[in-house]
Design a protein around this motif. Structure first.
Motif, PDB file in Angstrom:
ATOM      1  N   TYR A  10       7.189  12.743 -12.806  1.00 17.78           N
ATOM      2  CA  TYR A  10       6.091  12.549 -11.867  1.00 17.78           C
ATOM      3  C   TYR A  10       4.723  12.811 -12.500  1.00 17.78           C
ATOM      4  O   TYR A  10       3.702  12.569 -11.868  1.00 17.78           O
ATOM      5  CB  TYR A  10       6.262  13.456 -10.654  1.00 17.78           C
ATOM      6  CG  TYR A  10       7.177  12.875  -9.600  1.00 17.78           C
ATOM      7  CD1 TYR A  10       6.693  12.096  -8.563  1.00 17.78           C
ATOM      8  CD2 TYR A  10       8.542  13.098  -9.657  1.00 17.78           C
ATOM      9  CE1 TYR A  10       7.530  11.571  -7.608  1.00 17.78           C
ATOM     10  CE2 TYR A  10       9.399  12.575  -8.716  1.00 17.78           C
ATOM     11  CZ  TYR A  10       8.894  11.803  -7.685  1.00 17.78           C
ATOM     12  OH  TYR A  10       9.732  11.265  -6.742  1.00 17.78           O
ATOM     13  N   GLU A 322       4.879   2.645  -3.051  1.00 17.67           N
ATOM     14  CA  GLU A 322       4.509   3.964  -2.527  1.00 17.67           C
ATOM     15  C   GLU A 322       4.941   5.097  -3.448  1.00 17.67           C
ATOM     16  O   GLU A 322       4.379   6.198  -3.389  1.00 17.67           O
ATOM     17  CB  GLU A 322       5.131   4.165  -1.143  1.00 17.67           C
ATOM     18  CG  GLU A 322       4.524   3.319  -0.046  1.00 17.67           C
ATOM     19  CD  GLU A 322       5.113   1.916  -0.021  1.00 17.67           C
ATOM     20  OE1 GLU A 322       6.016   1.641  -0.845  1.00 17.67           O
ATOM     21  OE2 GLU A 322       4.676   1.100   0.800  1.00 17.67           O
ATOM     22  N   SER A 325       2.169   6.901  -5.769  1.00 15.84           N
ATOM     23  CA  SER A 325       1.196   7.886  -5.309  1.00 15.84           C
ATOM     24  C   SER A 325       1.698   9.276  -5.673  1.00 15.84           C
ATOM     25  O   SER A 325       2.908   9.500  -5.820  1.00 15.84           O
ATOM     26  CB  SER A 325       1.002   7.752  -3.795  1.00 15.84           C
ATOM     27  OG  SER A 325       2.242   7.974  -3.130  1.00 15.84           O
ATOM     28  N   PRO A 326       0.848  10.284  -5.839  1.00 15.85           N
ATOM     29  CA  PRO A 326      -0.597  10.279  -5.594  1.00 15.85           C
ATOM     30  C   PRO A 326      -1.436  10.000  -6.833  1.00 15.85           C
ATOM     31  O   PRO A 326      -2.589  10.402  -6.892  1.00 15.85           O
ATOM     32  CB  PRO A 326      -0.844  11.714  -5.123  1.00 15.85           C
ATOM     33  CG  PRO A 326       0.139  12.512  -5.935  1.00 15.85           C
ATOM     34  CD  PRO A 326       1.348  11.632  -6.142  1.00 15.85           C
ATOM     35  N   TYR A 327      -0.874   9.320  -7.837  1.00 17.26           N
ATOM     36  CA  TYR A 327      -1.583   9.129  -9.101  1.00 17.26           C
ATOM     37  C   TYR A 327      -2.149   7.728  -9.238  1.00 17.26           C
ATOM     38  O   TYR A 327      -2.529   7.326 -10.329  1.00 17.26           O
ATOM     39  CB  TYR A 327      -0.643   9.427 -10.266  1.00 17.26           C
ATOM     40  CG  TYR A 327      -0.078  10.821 -10.218  1.00 17.26           C
ATOM     41  CD1 TYR A 327      -0.898  11.916 -10.450  1.00 17.26           C
ATOM     42  CD2 TYR A 327       1.252  11.034  -9.912  1.00 17.26           C
ATOM     43  CE1 TYR A 327      -0.388  13.189 -10.389  1.00 17.26           C
ATOM     44  CE2 TYR A 327       1.764  12.316  -9.853  1.00 17.26           C
ATOM     45  CZ  TYR A 327       0.941  13.391 -10.094  1.00 17.26           C
ATOM     46  OH  TYR A 327       1.442  14.664 -10.037  1.00 17.26           O
ATOM     47  N   THR A 328      -2.179   6.966  -8.164  1.00 22.92           N
ATOM     48  CA  THR A 328      -2.768   5.639  -8.230  1.00 22.92           C
ATOM     49  C   THR A 328      -4.267   5.728  -8.034  1.00 22.92           C
ATOM     50  O   THR A 328      -4.766   6.580  -7.292  1.00 22.92           O
ATOM     51  CB  THR A 328      -2.166   4.724  -7.151  1.00 22.92           C
ATOM     52  OG1 THR A 328      -2.331   5.342  -5.871  1.00 22.92           O
ATOM     53  CG2 THR A 328      -0.690   4.486  -7.414  1.00 22.92           C
ATOM     54  N   GLU A 331      -6.996   2.188  -3.788  1.00 22.74           N
ATOM     55  CA  GLU A 331      -6.577   2.633  -2.463  1.00 22.74           C
ATOM     56  C   GLU A 331      -5.302   1.925  -2.027  1.00 22.74           C
ATOM     57  O   GLU A 331      -4.412   2.533  -1.440  1.00 22.74           O
ATOM     58  CB  GLU A 331      -7.709   2.386  -1.462  1.00 22.74           C
ATOM     59  CG  GLU A 331      -8.962   3.210  -1.741  1.00 22.74           C
ATOM     60  CD  GLU A 331     -10.032   2.955  -0.706  1.00 22.74           C
ATOM     61  OE1 GLU A 331      -9.806   2.121   0.196  1.00 22.74           O
ATOM     62  OE2 GLU A 331     -11.086   3.590  -0.798  1.00 22.74           O
ATOM     63  N   GLU A 332      -5.196   0.638  -2.298  1.00 23.18           N
ATOM     64  CA  GLU A 332      -4.014  -0.135  -1.975  1.00 23.18           C
ATOM     65  C   GLU A 332      -3.464  -0.718  -3.266  1.00 23.18           C
ATOM     66  O   GLU A 332      -3.735  -1.859  -3.620  1.00 23.18           O
ATOM     67  CB  GLU A 332      -4.349  -1.232  -0.956  1.00 23.18           C
ATOM     68  CG  GLU A 332      -4.836  -0.692   0.382  1.00 23.18           C
ATOM     69  CD  GLU A 332      -5.130  -1.805   1.368  1.00 23.18           C
ATOM     70  OE1 GLU A 332      -4.968  -2.981   0.978  1.00 23.18           O
ATOM     71  OE2 GLU A 332      -5.492  -1.504   2.511  1.00 23.18           O
ATOM     72  N   ASP A 333      -2.693   0.089  -3.981  1.00 22.76           N
ATOM     73  CA  ASP A 333      -2.155  -0.353  -5.257  1.00 22.76           C
ATOM     74  C   ASP A 333      -1.004  -1.329  -5.015  1.00 22.76           C
ATOM     75  O   ASP A 333      -0.366  -1.331  -3.952  1.00 22.76           O
ATOM     76  CB  ASP A 333      -1.676   0.848  -6.062  1.00 22.76           C
ATOM     77  CG  ASP A 333      -1.656   0.555  -7.553  1.00 22.76           C
ATOM     78  OD1 ASP A 333      -1.940  -0.594  -7.927  1.00 22.76           O
ATOM     79  OD2 ASP A 333      -1.370   1.471  -8.331  1.00 22.76           O
ATOM     80  N   SER A 352       1.326  -1.618 -12.382  1.00 19.93           N
ATOM     81  CA  SER A 352       0.439  -1.785 -11.231  1.00 19.93           C
ATOM     82  C   SER A 352      -1.002  -1.776 -11.720  1.00 19.93           C
ATOM     83  O   SER A 352      -1.270  -1.903 -12.911  1.00 19.93           O
ATOM     84  CB  SER A 352       0.682  -0.660 -10.220  1.00 19.93           C
ATOM     85  OG  SER A 352       0.242   0.587 -10.752  1.00 19.93           O
ATOM     86  N   SER A 354      -2.931   0.683 -11.917  1.00 17.50           N
ATOM     87  CA  SER A 354      -3.284   1.907 -12.637  1.00 17.50           C
ATOM     88  C   SER A 354      -2.158   2.486 -13.465  1.00 17.50           C
ATOM     89  O   SER A 354      -2.424   3.180 -14.445  1.00 17.50           O
ATOM     90  CB  SER A 354      -3.762   2.976 -11.640  1.00 17.50           C
ATOM     91  OG  SER A 354      -2.763   3.206 -10.647  1.00 17.50           O
TER      92      SER A 354
END
Length: 910
Positions: A10, A322, A325-328, A331-333, A352, A354
């Motif tokens: 993670y 989903e 997250s939370p490393y994207t 806002e809408e990856d 993706s 990021s």
């Protein structure tokens, strides 16, 4: 705290200082070796073929008015078109980048035949398959095409632009003909059709050929992706934009039908889960997994495992967006691209906006590795074994890493950015069998941080070159895309290591040979080698141009040629270069000797001489100066002025009139100068009529330039300076200080400025209120010799004060004078004139003029050409605002420190 392997994954590599799944290179035993790949030093790319037919597909010119902007501006307000304009927010750049999102070059390596086949698109609309063979001859590669030395092309024309090419090798398969052998299959995709060829090689001449097998046309939906099976080379899959899957068996379809006919294929019965709103998501790609009847299908929001061994396909969700997250960052990856990883079919990679993640089909929703890729919209991804990139190594210390490691290449052909992500097992000490078992039981480790891969080999990623390239891109006009001026890579492939062994010698850490297709129409071969450093420490790498200003490669500006002449204006910067290098005197001396006699020539009219004398007389000095220059300069100070600016004004005041005639001019004089009419116009600022010392900083620009029409003639406004002060000081020294001297190069305008600043600083400390700790000047200059009693009368209050502007509050004793940006006092020390506070401020209020602002601050305020009287309402509003301003001054700490340091007893405003 000891974390499990799942929790360790993670922490993305690149977002944490010491992620747990990053292999440390501190120990030589566990180090995977060099993982940077750079063009081999002192080698140039070998051009295999060049043709204008290999130019990239012509794109439409950049839109100056987007469709949404057109709808909103070309109709009356509140119309239907205006209301829907906001719904069309797709950019022109995104539409163009989709046309260059696929690898436009494919290699089919045939080591048993000692050749490699290169496939690409060609033709006016890139609707044909072009190909040739690379054959090893001696110690070099030999181009093998048609009899005329050109590339071979497919016989059929698809009438549609080919968007992607895929090849699949065939091992140990003899063709039906005795003279040729089938070495692979080729699949080419347009927007709505798929075409198949078999690839044959003549056993005697080694000449390749394409045999057309058939095609499939999809009328209702466009093609998103396609893939060959790694298990059975004649099988392939096609994915449509609706999510429909079609399976093709070329052996069955070709044998049961006539050649060149349509292939029907089989549509899989897949019921996609639409509970997550898949209708708003896009399909990305498809790959075969570990079984010939198990697929991995990727969508922008999820990845699925499709098992079609039975009539009804079974679905398993392997990944969702989903889980990033939370490393994207976005806002809408969403997922952008994906690929199969490794030969076993269990692993795949996803990218993706990021993150880049490595996943295993046996561990759904649990990525094995995560990287922060820091790339802009990557659209290409592929995975290679490290043995392909570090072959022919003469150093066996990192053999275990070469045999077990993998490399992910992620990037974008549109943005010309590619990065390399290496991963593999943790160590080789357990043995090869244990290392193989660890692939199933333990997660992989990332080997070092991601590195850039320079596919074009004509770039340098040092800081200086990156900054230069960004400035070069920004310097281009808005209607020219920087890709028009740069030779970019449109496709590439890695040559088989067995073929490279026949041409190249072993490298220390190994390397690979890259075959690339350039936007200039070249197909090149470039040798890369593994290195510990990405940036080569060679000057040659920094002298090549970053942007090649040639004709457009990616855009067309229309059928007609450019109707205007293309001209370049070159500026002679010899004087600027001499000033920066500290040898301005030497440059000027050589120039003056080469054009001897020009300075003595009468270049200015008597009328202009009188105008300039009048200007100087208004400023307080002329040819016969009755007052010392330093006192005149201090009298001219009204607004806050730095010590360097005061010294500069003093040097202007001491220049003789003959040099000032060179420094200032008017447009009438410039018209007689030997300027080319076709060069750029010259613009200067007009000298104001107000009494100011040169260089007349407070002034307005001129209304016209040297480009005057025949109907409107230029006026006689005085302009300048047209020559900078360092040049004038050096000329003055050459003419008067050391003419014809061998020590002419010892004079420095910078040193002269430093001495003048020291004089001004000491004089300013004498005439101004200041803190004596501000100065540390050895030279002592007094204004007593100026015989100006206004400044030396100690009984009178000093009319100036000296201070250091700060960028914030003082930070204690370490910086007693505030937060200074520069340490040099000639720039940080500012002197300004204080206005006369002898009169009562209430008197100014009664006058109702601009004098009411005199008691707002210690600085004397002047208003040019302003006459204004305020009425009772304005005076009442001014009184309220002044009271608020007074409260701010009272509680603003830097202002209070300024008053205390300079002994300013400024009254509180009521």
């Amino acid at each position: 705290m000891e974390l499990s392997d799942e929790w360790k994954s993670y922490f993305p590599i690149g977002k944490f200082l010491d992620p747990p799944l990053l292999l440390s290179s501190s120990s030589s035993e566990s180090s995977p070796g060099p993982l940077f790949f750079v063009p081999k030093p002192k080698t140039l790319p070998k051009t295999l073929f060049f043709s204008p037919s290999l130019f990239p597909p012509i794109l439409p010119p950049p839109s100056r008015l987007s469709f949404s902007r057109f709808l909103s501006t070309s109709s009356v307000p509140y119309s239907t078109s205006s209301s829907i304009a906001s719904r069309f927010n797709c950019s022109h750049d995104a539409a163009d980048s989709s046309l260059l999102s696929n690898n436009r070059l494919q290699l089919l390596n045939c080591p048993d035949q000692s050749i490699a086949l290169v496939f690409f698109t060609t033709g006016s609309n890139h609707d044909r398959i072009g190909f040739f063979a690379i054959q090893v001859q001696g110690k070099d590669f030999r181009f093998l095409g048609d009899r005329n030395g050109d590339v071979l092309t497919s016989n059929n024309n698809f009438d549609r632009k080919i968007l992607r090419i895929l090849v699949n090798p065939v091992e140990d398969f003899e063709g039906t003909s005795g003279d040729s052998v089938v070495v692979g299959y080729l699949m080419s995709c347009t927007l709505y059709s798929v075409h198949w060829h078999s690839v044959r090689i003549d056993k005697t001449s080694k000449t390749p050929a394409l045999e057309y097998l058939g095609c499939k046309l999809f009328k209702s939906s466009s093609i998103v992706s396609a893939c060959f099976s790694p298990h059975l080379p004649q099988e392939c899959m096609v994915l449509l934009e609706t999510g429909a899957l079609f399976f093709f068996d070329l052996e069955t379809d070709v044998n049961c039908q006539m050649p060149n006919a349509y292939c029907k294929g089989s549509k899989l019965r897949v019921l996609w889960d639409d509970s997550s709103g898949s209708g708003s998501h896009e399909w990305l790609g498809i790959e075969f997994s570990w079984h010939p009847r198990i697929l991995i299908v990727a969508r922008s929001d999820a990845v699925f495992l499709v098992d079609f061994r039975l009539d009804q396909c079974n679905l398993i969700c392997l990944a969702k967006v989903e889980m990033l997250s939370p490393y994207t960052v976005a806002e809408e990856d969403q997922f952008l691209t994906f690929s199969r990883a490794g030969a076993d079919g269990f692993h795949f990679v996803l990218a993706s906006h990021s993150l880049l993640v490595l996943c295993d089909v046996r561990k759904p929703m649990m990525p094995l590795l995560r990287w922060a890729h820091n790339l802009d919209n990557p659209c290409y991804i592929d995975v290679f074994r490290l043995t392909e990139l570090r072959s022919q190594s003469s150093d066996d210390r990192y053999h275990w890493a070469t045999e077990t490691g993998f490399c992910i290449i992620l990037g974008s052909f549109w943005n010309c950015e590619f990065r390399l992500f290496c991963y593999g097992p943790s160590t080789a000490s357990e043995g090869s069998i244990a290392s193989g078992i660890s692939k199933f039981c333990k997660p992989f480790l990332a080997w070092d941080l991601p590195s850039d891969l320079l596919l074009s080999s004509r770039e340098c990623h040092c800081g200086s070159c990156l900054v230069r390239e960004e400035f070069s891109k920004c310097a281009l006009p808005n209607w020219i895309d920087w890709r028009q001026k740069k030779d970019i890579v449109l496709g590439f492939g890695i040559l088989d290591k067995d073929l490279c062994d026949l041409v190249y010698e072993s490298d220390e850490f190994g390397g690979f040979t890259l075959i690339r297709l350039m936007s200039s129409g070249k197909i090149e071969a470039q040798r890369y080698c593994a290195s510990w450093d990405l940036v080569e420490k060679e000057n040659v790498a920094h002298r090549e141009p970053l942007l090649n200003f040639v004709d457009s490669l990616l855009y067309t500006l229309g059928d007609n040629d450019y109707g205007f002449p293309k001209k370049f204006n070159y500026l002679n910067l010899d004087y600027l270069r001499g000033y920066l290098n500290g040898n301005l005197a030497e440059v000027l001396d050589s120039k003056m000797k080469s054009c001897k006699g020009l300075l003595e020539k009468e270049s200015f009219s008597l009328e202009f001489h009188e105008v300039l004398c009048e200007k100087l007389k208004v400023c307080g000095f002329g040819r016969l100066r009755s007052s010392p220059p330093l006192a005149i300069v201090f009298k001219d100070i009204s607004l806050p002025t730095s010590i360097c600016e005061v010294a500069s004004r003093q040097m202007w005041a001491t220049l003789p009139l003959e040099l000032l005639l060179l420094a200032f001019s008017n447009y009438s004089e410039l018209l007689d100068a030997p300027f080319d009419d076709k060069t750029m116009p010259l613009e200067f600022s007009v000298v104001p009529d107000l009494p100011q010392l040169p260089p007349f900083l407070l002034r307005k620009p001129s209304c016209r330039s040297t480009k005057w029409s025949h109907k409107v003639r230029p006026d006689d406004s005085l302009m300048g300076p047209v020559l900078p002060l360092p040049v004038l000081l050096t000329i003055h020294e050459l003419r008067n200080g050391c003419p014809d001297s061998e020590k002419v190069c010892e004079f420095s305008s910078e040193e002269e400025l430093r001495l003048r600043c020291n004089e001004v600083m000491r004089a300013a400390a004498e005439i101004a209120k200041s803190d004596s700790s501000l100065f540390n000047i050895e030279e002592a200059v007094s204004l007593a010799d100026d015989r100006d009693e206004i400044y030396i009368d100690s009984q009178k209050e000093k009319p100036f004060f000296l201070y250091h502007p700060v960028g914030g509050e003082s930070s204690g004793t370490s910086k007693p004078h505030g937060n200074h940006i520069y340490e040099d006092e000639k720039y940080t020390a500012v002197i300004t004139k204080m206005h006369d506070k002898g009169a009562d401020p209430s008197d100014n209020m009664d006058n109702g003029g601009l004098e009411i602002f005199d008691d707002l601050c210690p600085i004397e305020l002047k208003f040019d050409d302003a006459v204004m009287n305020f009425g009772p309402q304005e005076l009442e509003a001014h009184k309220r605002l002044k009271r608020q301003f007074s409260n701010w001054q009272e509680y603003f700490k830097p202002y209070q420190e300024l008053c205390m340091e300079n002994n300013i007893n400024f009254r509180k405003k009521e």
